[in-house]
Write an enzyme that holds these catalytic residues in place. Structure first.
Site, mmCIF file in Angstrom:
data_model
loop_
_atom_site.group_PDB
_atom_site.id
_atom_site.type_symbol
_atom_site.label_atom_id
_atom_site.label_comp_id
_atom_site.label_asym_id
_atom_site.label_seq_id
_atom_site.Cartn_x
_atom_site.Cartn_y
_atom_site.Cartn_z
ATOM 1 N N HIS A 172 0.807 -1.228 0.000
ATOM 2 C CA HIS A 172 0.000 0.000 0.000
ATOM 3 C C HIS A 172 0.833 1.268 0.000
ATOM 4 O O HIS A 172 0.275 2.353 0.173
ATOM 5 C CB HIS A 172 -0.917 0.051 1.222
ATOM 6 C CG HIS A 172 -1.935 -1.033 1.273
ATOM 7 N ND1 HIS A 172 -3.230 -0.873 0.816
ATOM 8 C CD2 HIS A 172 -1.862 -2.303 1.724
ATOM 9 C CE1 HIS A 172 -3.900 -2.000 1.001
ATOM 10 N NE2 HIS A 172 -3.089 -2.889 1.546
ATOM 11 N N LYS A 207 -8.285 13.641 5.032
ATOM 12 C CA LYS A 207 -7.417 12.463 4.948
ATOM 13 C C LYS A 207 -6.376 12.613 6.047
ATOM 14 O O LYS A 207 -6.274 13.683 6.647
ATOM 15 C CB LYS A 207 -6.746 12.352 3.580
ATOM 16 C CG LYS A 207 -6.187 13.680 3.037
ATOM 17 C CD LYS A 207 -5.667 13.539 1.618
ATOM 18 C CE LYS A 207 -6.716 13.605 0.535
ATOM 19 N NZ LYS A 207 -6.822 12.413 -0.282
ATOM 20 N N ARG A 208 -5.603 11.552 6.331
ATOM 21 C CA ARG A 208 -4.533 11.698 7.314
ATOM 22 C C ARG A 208 -3.672 12.898 6.925
ATOM 23 O O ARG A 208 -3.474 13.174 5.749
ATOM 24 C CB ARG A 208 -3.658 10.434 7.332
ATOM 25 C CG ARG A 208 -4.276 9.248 8.032
ATOM 26 C CD ARG A 208 -3.374 8.033 7.957
ATOM 27 N NE ARG A 208 -3.202 7.601 6.584
ATOM 28 C CZ ARG A 208 -2.039 7.259 6.028
ATOM 29 N NH1 ARG A 208 -0.927 7.269 6.733
ATOM 30 N NH2 ARG A 208 -1.974 6.872 4.774
ATOM 31 N N LYS A 214 -14.918 7.938 -3.073
ATOM 32 C CA LYS A 214 -16.157 8.245 -2.328
ATOM 33 C C LYS A 214 -16.717 9.592 -2.762
ATOM 34 O O LYS A 214 -17.922 9.744 -2.965
ATOM 35 C CB LYS A 214 -15.878 8.257 -0.820
ATOM 36 C CG LYS A 214 -15.482 6.894 -0.271
ATOM 37 C CD LYS A 214 -14.857 6.971 1.120
ATOM 38 C CE LYS A 214 -14.076 5.682 1.387
ATOM 39 N NZ LYS A 214 -13.165 5.786 2.531
ATOM 40 N N LYS A 237 0.673 14.448 1.178
ATOM 41 C CA LYS A 237 -0.703 14.709 0.744
ATOM 42 C C LYS A 237 -0.936 16.208 0.514
ATOM 43 O O LYS A 237 -1.957 16.610 -0.028
ATOM 44 C CB LYS A 237 -1.690 14.154 1.761
ATOM 45 C CG LYS A 237 -1.633 12.617 1.869
ATOM 46 C CD LYS A 237 -2.601 12.098 2.922
ATOM 47 C CE LYS A 237 -2.470 10.625 3.201
ATOM 48 N NZ LYS A 237 -3.225 9.768 2.261
ATOM 49 N N THR A 259 -8.694 6.315 -1.551
ATOM 50 C CA THR A 259 -10.026 5.729 -1.695
ATOM 51 C C THR A 259 -11.088 6.784 -1.433
ATOM 52 O O THR A 259 -12.215 6.667 -1.911
ATOM 53 C CB THR A 259 -10.236 4.546 -0.737
ATOM 54 O OG1 THR A 259 -9.737 4.905 0.555
ATOM 55 C CG2 THR A 259 -9.535 3.301 -1.233
HETATM 56 C C1 26Q Z 1 5.079 1.649 9.120
HETATM 57 C C2 26Q Z 1 6.209 1.238 9.791
HETATM 58 C C3 26Q Z 1 6.092 0.379 10.862
HETATM 59 C C4 26Q Z 1 4.848 -0.052 11.253
HETATM 60 C C5 26Q Z 1 3.713 0.369 10.580
HETATM 61 C C6 26Q Z 1 3.832 1.219 9.509
HETATM 62 C C7 26Q Z 1 2.636 1.636 8.773
HETATM 63 C C8 26Q Z 1 1.370 1.652 9.353
HETATM 64 C C9 26Q Z 1 0.252 2.021 8.628
HETATM 65 C C10 26Q Z 1 2.716 1.989 7.449
HETATM 66 C C11 26Q Z 1 1.606 2.362 6.739
HETATM 67 C C12 26Q Z 1 0.346 2.370 7.314
HETATM 68 C C13 26Q Z 1 -0.848 2.742 6.571
HETATM 69 C C14 26Q Z 1 -0.873 2.911 5.268
HETATM 70 C C15 26Q Z 1 -2.059 3.312 4.511
HETATM 71 O O1 26Q Z 1 -3.119 3.569 5.062
HETATM 72 N N1 26Q Z 1 -1.921 3.366 3.187
HETATM 73 C C16 26Q Z 1 -2.998 3.757 2.299
HETATM 74 O O2 26Q Z 1 -3.634 2.584 1.836
HETATM 75 C C17 26Q Z 1 -4.772 2.910 1.054
HETATM 76 C C18 26Q Z 1 -5.469 1.613 0.715
HETATM 77 O O3 26Q Z 1 -4.759 0.902 -0.227
HETATM 78 C C19 26Q Z 1 -4.366 3.688 -0.182
HETATM 79 O O4 26Q Z 1 -5.525 4.057 -0.862
HETATM 80 C C20 26Q Z 1 -3.573 4.927 0.200
HETATM 81 O O5 26Q Z 1 -3.079 5.564 -0.952
HETATM 82 C C21 26Q Z 1 -2.430 4.544 1.116
HETATM 83 O O6 26Q Z 1 -1.768 5.707 1.594
#
Ligand code: 26Q
Length: 852
Positions: A389, A583-584, A698, A589, A694
């Site tokens: 992702h 969004k976050r 929406k 972003k 996503t």
């Molecule tokens: C990183 C390092 C160590 C532990 C955890 C993490 C970590 C945690 C959460 C890395 C990434 C996330 C979350 C990522 C995320 O939400 N990505 C989003 O995924 C969506 C669904 O596929 C996409 O639409 C978005 O573009 C993407 O940012």
């Protein structure tokens, strides 16, 4: 205080006996439903039976729905037990479920009957639904995607279950003060969740630490250490208009009574007596505990392993149950073999967070089931698939080998063996790739002080399929991040463009627009066959549709304006253009670009004469989103937006033309109010950095026009809705490396508008807070977090030009309405039903199994 009895009579002047308290799981008529709700109000022991205020009414209503779901659940379970289809286990550290009540009633297709029943009991369904706390066991897109997928898996009648953790505190509650963002723990289980069903018979041991015993024959066994219990909580996942009801299984960590040291406790040593119990509580205490310390890192790794180990034990046990039950049916086919496991089980890893499923499955097969390496490896690699992702370097997980060896000694051995065998394969059959080997290896020991395991590499080597989440993202994975692996296993890589559930994100969050769509398409079939929305295209110029569409949009804008007033105290004009970015909060972003644009707009409006101003398109710019608690620049952006809002919204000269609002505590439920009321939404990441997005889907589905870059799924949305219905700007992904280089070489010439906006902030126009450190991230020459890595300065002029085109387009309401209708009409591709059907067919090889 109202009581169930009083409210009956208050509403209808009739005695409560008109709706006697009767448990009635299959109720469909509103009077029977009212009886069922009354039954729970009276006999569920959570509250006084005399109280029937909205909160009690919510719980009684939810429990009445749950009866029906449990009925369907049991039938689903029995049917699957009989048919024994291949099943998917979706492993995710995050689920952003939001509220469940309206979704459950809607999926069961009894919204009207429930609204009526609650009316009979003196309540409004909408008000009751708002009592529910969001289940926010996730932080952003990846978590919400998992929840949309669960809805589609059930709706498509697929045998596919979600597995996750039952965090006590999910994502924090965001409070906005003068200081900016503050975080407060969110106790979603404060009272209790009516949806979860604890399964005391589904418990598995999960070990940490300990050591590996080697027998005379060379077999290995992991022993000692801490052993906790994983206890299952099941949450029903109803499909839309189908009996099929799947589960989201959330694990909770427990220690057993044997681990409670009664002797110590009686000796007054309360803490050490319950040491393992408190360790168990830590595991599911919070989503993403801070990982700055060594203990924090161990806790996160424990969480990940806990999910993987418990879930994998279910897979293996279920498989062995199948073996036991079907022995007699297999006459002539020979005995069941583990090699057939992948024809019954598919495991999907939602990013690398559940990577430990790989060595855990290997361990179970090697050490518990006695398989040889080759056979265990064959089974594992035919079972597991991995979704990526993100391409952001800081989000690619790397775990210290030292921590891993300490916590999971046997798994570390297995990972070393996988790494060794991968190297051997390259040396023996792909000598052309030897020069690339060091970056492809799973173990990176280049820094002897800090050797790490590269989780994404482990996933790619061990999965049968790797997918990205939008076409552009999958292409970037293949050409950059995983390019070397592609030359070894070209067929392993796929694209699965993300999707969203049209139930939650249109049918239930905007009933007004949904009814119009159903009326014009002469069918509500679009709710499960979203491609049917293209049928709206032929009416894109129809004035009657325009009138109806505008009135539904206006109703949604009014509802949103009321919400904004309630949570921020800012009054916004439903006749202004509603422009939203939610969004976050992350620098890639580029919320910073948006607020700089707003600052520039404000400055220009101030400089205009009152006559000139009248020609401006009035706008309300709304922001929402959470910044990770330790992400300093993201928190500064939140503060800047709020500071700008405080000045702009209180400037009487400007208030008819511009408002800047930060909507606090953005979550799934807030999104359900914001998105239907939006007209323009901003998806403006630096090209190549947003894997998919996503929320863009929406917004588009709800007839909102996107201003955006050619990034993630924007590219595909623009293709579907038509380029004339998308406000495009900015550099493309393939230009980004060159632009960064030019910047480093000092060749970048900033646009005067960009300089003016930054200067205006520095002048103190929005307060005395020192924004220099934030603004400096857009300046200087190079480096992540400096030198404008995200190219805000480069894209700013084309962004502002695109915003000018937006203002012009909005002045022509017929044109705008047409664009809005065509956005909805072009959103059919982005149903998560389409995405999940593709996963089922092209990755999991599972088929629908409809409960009769
Ligand atoms: C990183 C390092 C160590 C532990 C955890 C993490 C970590 C945690 C959460 C890395 C990434 C996330 C979350 C990522 C995320 O939400 N990505 C989003 O995924 C969506 C669904 O596929 C996409 O639409 C978005 O573009 C993407 O940012």
């Amino acid at each position: 205080m109202t009581t169930a009895t009083e409210s009956n009579s208050a509403a209808h002047n009739s005695p409560a006996t008109k709706f006697p308290a009767i448990a009635n799981p299959t109720a469909e008529k509103s009077s029977d439903i009212a009886s069922n709700i009354n039954y729970h109000a009276k006999y569920s022991p959570h509250f006084s039976p005399l109280k029937f205020e909205p909160e009690q009414a919510f719980y009684a209503t939810a429990e009445s729905i749950r009866d029906c779901l449990i009925q369907h659940w049991n039938e689903t379970y029995l049917h699957f037990h009989k048919v024994d289809p291949k099943q998917t286990y979706y492993l995710s550290m995050e689920y952003l479920q939001g509220r469940a009540l309206t979704n459950a009633i809607g999926n069961l297709d009894i919204l009207d009957a429930y609204a009526d029943a609650l009316n009979k009991l003196g309540h409004e369904l909408e008000e009751i639904a708002e009592q529910e706390k969001d289940a926010a066991l996730g932080n952003g897109g990846l978590g919400r995607l998992a929840s949309c997928f669960l809805d589609s898996m059930a709706t498509l009648n697929l045998p596919a279950w979600g597995y996750g953790l039952r965090y006590k505190y999910g994502l924090f509650k965001q409070r906005i003060t003068k200081e900016g963002q503050g975080e407060v723990a969110e106790d979603w289980l404060e009272k209790f969740s009516p949806w979860e069903v604890v399964r005391h018979d589904v418990v598995f041991p999960v070990r940490f630490f300990g050591h590996v015993l080697v027998s005379n024959t060379g077999s290995r066994k992991w022993v000692g250490g801490e052993v906790l219990q994983a206890l299952a909580y099941n949450v029903p996942i109803p499909g839309y208009k189908t009996k099929n009801t799947n589960s989201l299984r959330l694990w909770e960590a427990k220690a057993s009574a044997d681990d409670f040291n009664l002797f110590q406790f009686n000796d007054g040593k309360y803490e050490s007596a319950a040491e393992l119990h408190s360790k168990a509580q830590q595991i599911c205490a919070v989503l993403y505990p801070g990982d700055a310390t060594e203990d924090g890192k161990i806790l996160r790794l424990k969480q990940q392993f806990f999910l993987c180990s418990a879930s994998l034990q279910v897979c293996c046990q279920t498989y062995m149950d199948i073996i036991a039950r079907f022995k007699e049916r297999r006459e002539g086919k020979g005995p069941w073999k583990w090699s057939e496991f992948p024809s019954k089980v598919a495991v999907q890893l939602n990013d690398t967070h559940p990577t430990l499923a790989i060595p855990e499955l290997m361990r179970l097969l090697l050490d518990d089931e006695g398989l040889g390496w080759d056979e265990a490896w064959d089974v594992t690699t035919r079972t597991i698939a991995y979704t990526n992702h993100t391409v952001l370097p800081e989000a690619l997980e790397k775990w210290s080998q030292i921590v891993m060896r300490k916590l999971l000694p046997r798994h570390m051995e297995i990972i070393e063996e996988i790494d060794k065998r991968f190297m051997a394969m390259i040396h023996s059959s792909r000598t052309d790739m030897e020069s690339r080997l060091s970056s492809m290896r799973i173990l990176d020991s280049s820094n002897p002080q800090k050797p790490v395991v590269r989780m994404a590499n482990l996933c790619v080597v061990s999965s049968h399929t790797v997918n990205g989440v939008a076409q552009l993202h999958s292409d970037i994975l293949k050409s950059e991040l995983f390019a070397d692996y592609v030359s070894i296993w070209p067929a392993k890589f796929q694209n699965k463009t993300n999707g969203i559930t049209p139930r939650r994100w249109l049918r239930f969050c905007s009933p007004e627009l949904s009814n119009i769509i159903t009326k014009w398409l002469k069918t509500d079939g679009w709710v499960t066959k979203l491609d049917l929305l293209t049928g709206l295209r032929e009416f894109a110029d129809n004035e009657d549709l325009h009138a109806e569409w505008a009135s539904a949009k206006m109703a949604n804008k009014r509802r949103l304006a009321q919400y904004v007033l309630q949570v921020t105290g800012v009054s916004i004009d439903p006749n202004s253009l509603f422009d939203i970015q939610v969004k976050r909060i992350h620098e890639y972003k580029r919320q910073l670009m948006n607020i700089l644009g707003a600052v520039y707009r404000y400055k220009k409006l101030k400089e205009m004469s009152p006559e000139e101003r009248k020609k401006a398109t009035p706008r309300t710019i709304m922001f929402g989103g959470k910044a990770f608690a330790t992400y300093t620049n993201a928190k500064r952006i939140v503060k800047l937006v709020n500071d700008v809002g405080a000045v702009v919204n209180n400037d009487p000269e400007i208030s008819n033309y511009l408002k800047v609002v930060f909507v606090p505590n953005y979550n799934v439920s807030v999104a359900e109010v914001l998105i239907p009321g939006s007209e323009l939404s901003q998806h403006i990441s630096t090209a190549g950095m947003e894997a998919s997005g996503t929320s863009n889907m929406k917004f588009s589905l709800n007839g909102c026009i996107i201003i955006g870059t050619l990034d993630g799924a924007n590219v595909e949305i623009r293709e579907e809705v038509g380029e004339e219905n998308f406000f495009l700007f900015g550099a493309t992904a393939d230009e980004v490396p060159r632009l960064r280089k030019e910047r480093e070489d000092g060749l970048f010439k900033p646009d005067p508008r960009f300089e003016e906006a930054k200067q205006f902030i520095r002048s103190g126009a929005f307060g005395s807070y020192d924004y220099n450190p934030l603004l400096e991230s857009l300046e200087g020459n190079s480096g992540y977090g400096r030198g404008d890595y995200f190219l805000v300065g480069y894209d700013f002029p084309s962004y502002m030009d695109a915003q000018d085109r937006v203002d012009e387009a909005y002045k022509d309401q017929r044109r705008w309405l047409k664009m809005s209708i065509l956005s909805t009409a072009g959103s059919g591709k982005f149903s998560s039903d389409r995405t999940i059907a593709q996963y089922a067919k092209e990755i999991w090889k599972i088929e629908e199994c409809i409960v009769p």
